[in-house]
Design a protein around this motif. Sequence first.
Motif, PDB file in Angstrom:
ATOM      1  N   ARG A  29      26.392  11.506  29.724  1.00  0.00           N
ATOM      2  CA  ARG A  29      25.561  12.196  28.727  1.00  0.00           C
ATOM      3  C   ARG A  29      24.184  12.489  29.341  1.00  0.00           C
ATOM      4  O   ARG A  29      23.632  13.565  29.161  1.00  0.00           O
ATOM      5  CB  ARG A  29      25.434  11.360  27.458  1.00  0.00           C
ATOM      6  CG  ARG A  29      24.534  11.950  26.390  1.00  0.00           C
ATOM      7  CD  ARG A  29      24.927  13.324  25.904  1.00  0.00           C
ATOM      8  NE  ARG A  29      26.286  13.365  25.437  1.00  0.00           N
ATOM      9  CZ  ARG A  29      26.967  14.477  25.231  1.00  0.00           C
ATOM     10  NH1 ARG A  29      26.415  15.642  25.436  1.00  0.00           N
ATOM     11  NH2 ARG A  29      28.202  14.442  24.810  1.00  0.00           N
ATOM     12  N   LEU A  30      23.633  11.535  30.079  1.00  0.00           N
ATOM     13  CA  LEU A  30      22.355  11.744  30.758  1.00  0.00           C
ATOM     14  C   LEU A  30      22.480  12.847  31.817  1.00  0.00           C
ATOM     15  O   LEU A  30      21.604  13.701  31.941  1.00  0.00           O
ATOM     16  CB  LEU A  30      21.879  10.445  31.411  1.00  0.00           C
ATOM     17  CG  LEU A  30      20.618  10.535  32.258  1.00  0.00           C
ATOM     18  CD1 LEU A  30      19.411  10.911  31.413  1.00  0.00           C
ATOM     19  CD2 LEU A  30      20.373   9.217  32.965  1.00  0.00           C
ATOM     20  N   ASP A  33      22.480  16.111  29.990  1.00  0.00           N
ATOM     21  CA  ASP A  33      21.141  16.438  29.485  1.00  0.00           C
ATOM     22  C   ASP A  33      20.223  16.918  30.613  1.00  0.00           C
ATOM     23  O   ASP A  33      19.502  17.896  30.450  1.00  0.00           O
ATOM     24  CB  ASP A  33      20.520  15.234  28.775  1.00  0.00           C
ATOM     25  CG  ASP A  33      21.220  14.896  27.467  1.00  0.00           C
ATOM     26  OD1 ASP A  33      21.959  15.754  26.937  1.00  0.00           O
ATOM     27  OD2 ASP A  33      21.036  13.762  26.981  1.00  0.00           O
ATOM     28  N   SER A  36      21.169  20.406  31.955  1.00  0.00           N
ATOM     29  CA  SER A  36      20.993  21.492  30.988  1.00  0.00           C
ATOM     30  C   SER A  36      19.559  21.992  30.915  1.00  0.00           C
ATOM     31  O   SER A  36      19.296  23.021  30.309  1.00  0.00           O
ATOM     32  CB  SER A  36      21.421  21.018  29.592  1.00  0.00           C
ATOM     33  OG  SER A  36      22.773  20.675  29.598  1.00  0.00           O
ATOM     34  N   LYS A  37      18.638  21.282  31.497  1.00  0.00           N
ATOM     35  CA  LYS A  37      17.224  21.662  31.436  1.00  0.00           C
ATOM     36  C   LYS A  37      16.832  22.459  32.686  1.00  0.00           C
ATOM     37  O   LYS A  37      17.403  22.297  33.736  1.00  0.00           O
ATOM     38  CB  LYS A  37      16.363  20.413  31.312  1.00  0.00           C
ATOM     39  CG  LYS A  37      16.656  19.627  30.046  1.00  0.00           C
ATOM     40  CD  LYS A  37      15.666  18.528  29.850  1.00  0.00           C
ATOM     41  CE  LYS A  37      15.942  17.618  28.705  1.00  0.00           C
ATOM     42  NZ  LYS A  37      16.555  18.059  27.542  1.00  0.00           N
ATOM     43  N   ALA A  74      30.561  13.058  28.638  1.00  0.00           N
ATOM     44  CA  ALA A  74      30.207  14.454  28.891  1.00  0.00           C
ATOM     45  C   ALA A  74      31.396  15.387  28.717  1.00  0.00           C
ATOM     46  O   ALA A  74      31.222  16.595  28.655  1.00  0.00           O
ATOM     47  CB  ALA A  74      29.621  14.622  30.287  1.00  0.00           C
ATOM     48  N   TRP A  79      29.420  19.970  25.954  1.00  0.00           N
ATOM     49  CA  TRP A  79      29.677  20.348  27.343  1.00  0.00           C
ATOM     50  C   TRP A  79      30.980  21.117  27.428  1.00  0.00           C
ATOM     51  O   TRP A  79      32.004  20.698  26.919  1.00  0.00           O
ATOM     52  CB  TRP A  79      29.751  19.105  28.214  1.00  0.00           C
ATOM     53  CG  TRP A  79      29.875  19.423  29.668  1.00  0.00           C
ATOM     54  CD1 TRP A  79      30.988  19.362  30.423  1.00  0.00           C
ATOM     55  CD2 TRP A  79      28.837  19.871  30.534  1.00  0.00           C
ATOM     56  NE1 TRP A  79      30.721  19.729  31.710  1.00  0.00           N
ATOM     57  CE2 TRP A  79      29.399  20.052  31.803  1.00  0.00           C
ATOM     58  CE3 TRP A  79      27.486  20.140  30.355  1.00  0.00           C
ATOM     59  CZ2 TRP A  79      28.662  20.482  32.889  1.00  0.00           C
ATOM     60  CZ3 TRP A  79      26.754  20.571  31.434  1.00  0.00           C
ATOM     61  CH2 TRP A  79      27.345  20.741  32.679  1.00  0.00           C
TER      62      TRP A  79
END
Length: 100
Positions: A29-30, A33, A36-37, A74, A79
């Motif tokens: 998940r990290l 994240d 995605s930035k 994920a 995702w």
Amino acid sequence: MSLPRPLPLGNSSFSRIKVAGQIYVDKTRLIFDLSSKKEKFLLTRPRRFGKSLLISTFESLFKFGLRDFRGLEADIGSWSLNARKEQRMPQRSWKKQFLN
């Protein structure tokens, strides 16, 4: 009673850990994240604290997509392969960003 899964001692390859069925603490998940930035991050960790495994996880994501992420956090939620294609970077680009 089944035997516990083996620890990945000396193994810092995300793909090999998944194939061997070794214990992996799911931090996908990290990974999602962060990838995605559009910002740059400085990830510092103490010695022997999983930096190589983190880079290997990013490498697996951008090289092979969701192949090694089945059953992990994920793999569910927002995702998707379409989102990954939008985030795709040439291999030299991500290696330069993550390894320098």
